[in-house]
Design a protein around this motif. Sequence first.
Motif, PDB file in Angstrom:
ATOM      1  N   SER A 140       0.098  -4.418 -11.715  1.00 55.08           N
ATOM      2  CA  SER A 140      -0.732  -5.165 -12.398  1.00 55.08           C
ATOM      3  C   SER A 140      -2.130  -5.230 -11.778  1.00 55.08           C
ATOM      4  O   SER A 140      -3.056  -5.762 -12.628  1.00 55.08           O
ATOM      5  CB  SER A 140      -0.015  -6.815 -12.439  1.00 55.08           C
ATOM      6  N   ALA A 141      -2.433  -4.893 -10.600  1.00 52.46           N
ATOM      7  CA  ALA A 141      -3.621  -5.126  -9.904  1.00 52.46           C
ATOM      8  C   ALA A 141      -3.871  -4.306  -8.790  1.00 52.46           C
ATOM      9  O   ALA A 141      -2.887  -3.918  -8.238  1.00 52.46           O
ATOM     10  CB  ALA A 141      -3.992  -6.509  -9.713  1.00 52.46           C
ATOM     11  N   LYS A 142      -5.065  -4.145  -8.430  1.00 50.92           N
ATOM     12  CA  LYS A 142      -5.380  -3.484  -7.290  1.00 50.92           C
ATOM     13  C   LYS A 142      -5.539  -4.699  -6.215  1.00 50.92           C
ATOM     14  O   LYS A 142      -6.501  -5.838  -6.763  1.00 50.92           O
ATOM     15  CB  LYS A 142      -6.745  -2.566  -7.252  1.00 50.92           C
ATOM     16  N   TYR A 143      -5.500  -4.519  -4.937  1.00 48.94           N
ATOM     17  CA  TYR A 143      -5.793  -5.580  -3.965  1.00 48.94           C
ATOM     18  C   TYR A 143      -7.052  -4.995  -3.079  1.00 48.94           C
ATOM     19  O   TYR A 143      -6.768  -3.889  -2.530  1.00 48.94           O
ATOM     20  CB  TYR A 143      -4.460  -5.852  -3.355  1.00 48.94           C
ATOM     21  N   PHE A 144      -7.981  -5.553  -2.890  1.00 51.81           N
ATOM     22  CA  PHE A 144      -9.149  -5.337  -2.264  1.00 51.81           C
ATOM     23  C   PHE A 144      -9.381  -6.404  -0.865  1.00 51.81           C
ATOM     24  O   PHE A 144      -9.237  -7.535  -1.388  1.00 51.81           O
ATOM     25  CB  PHE A 144     -10.331  -5.233  -3.064  1.00 51.81           C
ATOM     26  N   LYS A 145      -9.794  -5.828   0.233  1.00 52.08           N
ATOM     27  CA  LYS A 145      -9.947  -6.782   1.199  1.00 52.08           C
ATOM     28  C   LYS A 145     -11.409  -6.395   1.847  1.00 52.08           C
ATOM     29  O   LYS A 145     -11.572  -5.026   1.896  1.00 52.08           O
ATOM     30  CB  LYS A 145      -8.799  -7.316   1.945  1.00 52.08           C
ATOM     31  N   LYS A 146     -12.001  -7.004   2.631  1.00 51.38           N
ATOM     32  CA  LYS A 146     -12.912  -6.644   3.681  1.00 51.38           C
ATOM     33  C   LYS A 146     -12.869  -7.466   4.808  1.00 51.38           C
ATOM     34  O   LYS A 146     -13.092  -8.967   4.916  1.00 51.38           O
ATOM     35  CB  LYS A 146     -14.376  -6.916   2.760  1.00 51.38           C
ATOM     36  N   HIS A 147     -13.023  -6.938   5.828  1.00 48.65           N
ATOM     37  CA  HIS A 147     -12.908  -7.566   7.041  1.00 48.65           C
ATOM     38  C   HIS A 147     -14.270  -7.466   7.570  1.00 48.65           C
ATOM     39  O   HIS A 147     -15.211  -6.688   7.628  1.00 48.65           O
ATOM     40  CB  HIS A 147     -12.155  -6.717   8.385  1.00 48.65           C
ATOM     41  N   ARG A 184       0.880  -1.198  -0.105  1.00 46.62           N
ATOM     42  CA  ARG A 184      -0.104   0.070   0.059  1.00 46.62           C
ATOM     43  C   ARG A 184       0.848   1.246   0.107  1.00 46.62           C
ATOM     44  O   ARG A 184       0.370   2.143  -0.420  1.00 46.62           O
ATOM     45  CB  ARG A 184      -0.926  -0.101   1.320  1.00 46.62           C
ATOM     46  N   ARG A 185       1.996   1.181   0.608  1.00 38.72           N
ATOM     47  CA  ARG A 185       2.814   2.391   0.610  1.00 38.72           C
ATOM     48  C   ARG A 185       4.143   2.532  -0.093  1.00 38.72           C
ATOM     49  O   ARG A 185       4.830   3.508  -0.050  1.00 38.72           O
ATOM     50  CB  ARG A 185       3.095   2.512   2.014  1.00 38.72           C
ATOM     51  N   ALA A 186       4.484   1.149  -0.512  1.00 36.90           N
ATOM     52  CA  ALA A 186       5.972   0.967  -1.083  1.00 36.90           C
ATOM     53  C   ALA A 186       5.753   0.974  -2.722  1.00 36.90           C
ATOM     54  O   ALA A 186       6.844   0.650  -3.366  1.00 36.90           O
ATOM     55  CB  ALA A 186       6.666  -0.045  -0.561  1.00 36.90           C
TER      56      ALA A 186
END
Length: 58
Positions: A49-56, A35-37
């Motif tokens: 190459s892609a976005k990473y999504f997650k849901k807690h 997210r930051r690097a």
Amino acid sequence: MLEEYRGKKIGKHLMAEAENLSKERGSKLVALATRRADRFYESIGYDESAKYFKKHFS
């Protein structure tokens, strides 16, 4: 991260070693989520190459 270590190419050398070990094991790809690097990884030759999504769930 401690500021005194920034700019000393420590991360670059660590990633080069990780890549070498991956190649020795027969890997064809290294993929990671960050997210930051993003600028760091782009500077050492990685492409976004892609976005990473997650849901807690609580």
